[in-house]
Design a protein around this motif. Sequence first.
Motif, PDB file in Angstrom:
ATOM      1  N   PRO A   6      40.503  44.157  36.077  1.00  0.00           N
ATOM      2  CA  PRO A   6      41.680  43.399  36.514  1.00  0.00           C
ATOM      3  C   PRO A   6      41.953  43.733  37.970  1.00  0.00           C
ATOM      4  CG  PRO A   6      42.394  45.366  35.396  1.00  0.00           C
ATOM      5  CD  PRO A   6      40.884  45.373  35.328  1.00  0.00           C
ATOM      6  N   PRO A   7      42.727  42.915  38.677  1.00  0.00           N
ATOM      7  CA  PRO A   7      43.128  43.280  40.027  1.00  0.00           C
ATOM      8  C   PRO A   7      44.334  44.214  39.948  1.00  0.00           C
ATOM      9  CG  PRO A   7      44.122  41.200  39.481  1.00  0.00           C
ATOM     10  CD  PRO A   7      43.312  41.633  38.270  1.00  0.00           C
ATOM     11  N   VAL A 111      35.938  42.012  40.134  1.00  0.00           N
ATOM     12  CA  VAL A 111      37.404  42.043  39.989  1.00  0.00           C
ATOM     13  C   VAL A 111      37.916  40.622  39.797  1.00  0.00           C
ATOM     14  CG1 VAL A 111      39.585  42.765  40.999  1.00  0.00           C
ATOM     15  CG2 VAL A 111      37.484  44.022  41.538  1.00  0.00           C
ATOM     16  N   PHE A 112      38.633  40.391  38.707  1.00  0.00           N
ATOM     17  CA  PHE A 112      39.178  39.065  38.423  1.00  0.00           C
ATOM     18  C   PHE A 112      40.473  38.861  39.205  1.00  0.00           C
ATOM     19  CE2 PHE A 112      35.854  38.814  35.581  1.00  0.00           C
ATOM     20  CZ  PHE A 112      35.830  37.583  34.946  1.00  0.00           C
ATOM     21  N   LEU A 166      36.991  45.496  30.997  1.00  0.00           N
ATOM     22  CA  LEU A 166      38.173  46.355  31.098  1.00  0.00           C
ATOM     23  C   LEU A 166      39.403  45.566  31.539  1.00  0.00           C
ATOM     24  CD1 LEU A 166      36.522  49.437  32.845  1.00  0.00           C
ATOM     25  CD2 LEU A 166      36.837  49.031  30.405  1.00  0.00           C
ATOM     26  N   ARG A 167      39.358  44.245  31.431  1.00  0.00           N
ATOM     27  CA  ARG A 167      40.455  43.402  31.905  1.00  0.00           C
ATOM     28  C   ARG A 167      41.650  43.419  30.955  1.00  0.00           C
ATOM     29  NH1 ARG A 167      37.592  37.807  31.971  1.00  0.00           N
ATOM     30  NH2 ARG A 167      36.789  38.732  30.034  1.00  0.00           N
ATOM     31  N   SER A 168      42.811  43.116  31.509  1.00  0.00           N
ATOM     32  CA  SER A 168      43.997  42.874  30.697  1.00  0.00           C
ATOM     33  C   SER A 168      43.887  41.477  30.086  1.00  0.00           C
ATOM     34  CB  SER A 168      45.252  42.979  31.557  1.00  0.00           C
ATOM     35  OG  SER A 168      45.191  42.070  32.645  1.00  0.00           O
ATOM     36  N   ARG A 189      39.843  49.631  24.595  1.00  0.00           N
ATOM     37  CA  ARG A 189      41.259  50.000  24.527  1.00  0.00           C
ATOM     38  C   ARG A 189      41.348  51.499  24.756  1.00  0.00           C
ATOM     39  NH1 ARG A 189      43.934  48.308  18.970  1.00  0.00           N
ATOM     40  NH2 ARG A 189      42.297  49.730  18.239  1.00  0.00           N
ATOM     41  N   VAL A 190      42.471  51.932  25.323  1.00  0.00           N
ATOM     42  CA  VAL A 190      42.732  53.368  25.455  1.00  0.00           C
ATOM     43  C   VAL A 190      43.899  53.701  24.532  1.00  0.00           C
ATOM     44  CG1 VAL A 190      43.351  55.245  27.009  1.00  0.00           C
ATOM     45  CG2 VAL A 190      41.895  53.379  27.824  1.00  0.00           C
TER      46      VAL A 190
END
Length: 260
Positions: A6-7, A111-112, A166-168, A189-190
């Motif tokens: 994600p940015p 990076v999106f 790893l994006r939201s 997920r963490v």
Amino acid sequence: MLVLLPPSEGKASAGGGAPLEIGSLSLPGLSAAREAVFTELVELCSGDEEKAREVLGLSEGLRGEVAKNAGLPTAGARPAGEVYTGVLYDALGLATLDTAARRRAADSLLVFSGLWGAVRVTDRIPSYRCSMGVKLPGLGALAGHWRAPMAEVLPGAAGDGLVLDLRSSAYAAAWRPKGEVAGRTATVRVLHAPTRKVVSHFNKATKGRMVRSLLTARAAPRDPAELVETLRGLGYVVEAEAPGKAGKAWSLDVLVEEIH
């Protein structure tokens, strides 16, 4: 390996570098879609400031971001890896990687962005404000705007290797791997180990450290199963769930003790 990030909402000032050239960005198949968002965003922010602030979902304290967007055509640009800041990028620490790890970051990190679609960390961009959740008056919801061009371009960028997502959720909505690509994709997920609850701030920090660990270790897992073993070898506690059928992504849970 392709890592989807994600940015950050907050961004460093681009400084006095030369202005952006959209055609110079990686993934040129996204150029037309980038031009469309760029043009409408600049036009929006060059007009009624209150309308622009409402569309972009900006608080009174972020009013200055409207003027920043209006000035994008002449704003200085610098590598995206220097523009994006915040918890994940602080933990990733691109500037402190050695030369070989920085080269791997340039090749593998994507990076999106609501404005650019997706960029490499070496792509030169100006500082801006436009999240993927924005709905522009002309183009509509940005996630929907990006979906078709992303579907054409991203499978090629993924190649035949692992995709680490790893994006939201807001940014994942712009492109969801399908078919054979999905089968070699791992989403992460963490979780707080004792409670199994999703953590927020520590989620970003853990993902940044995890990417840094993979880059500095010269790790090159070829698929999700190898990724699980690699991360465990690097000291992470990982629980993995293989998909129940072909064409579905793997789900990985990284467990942490700290949640702040």
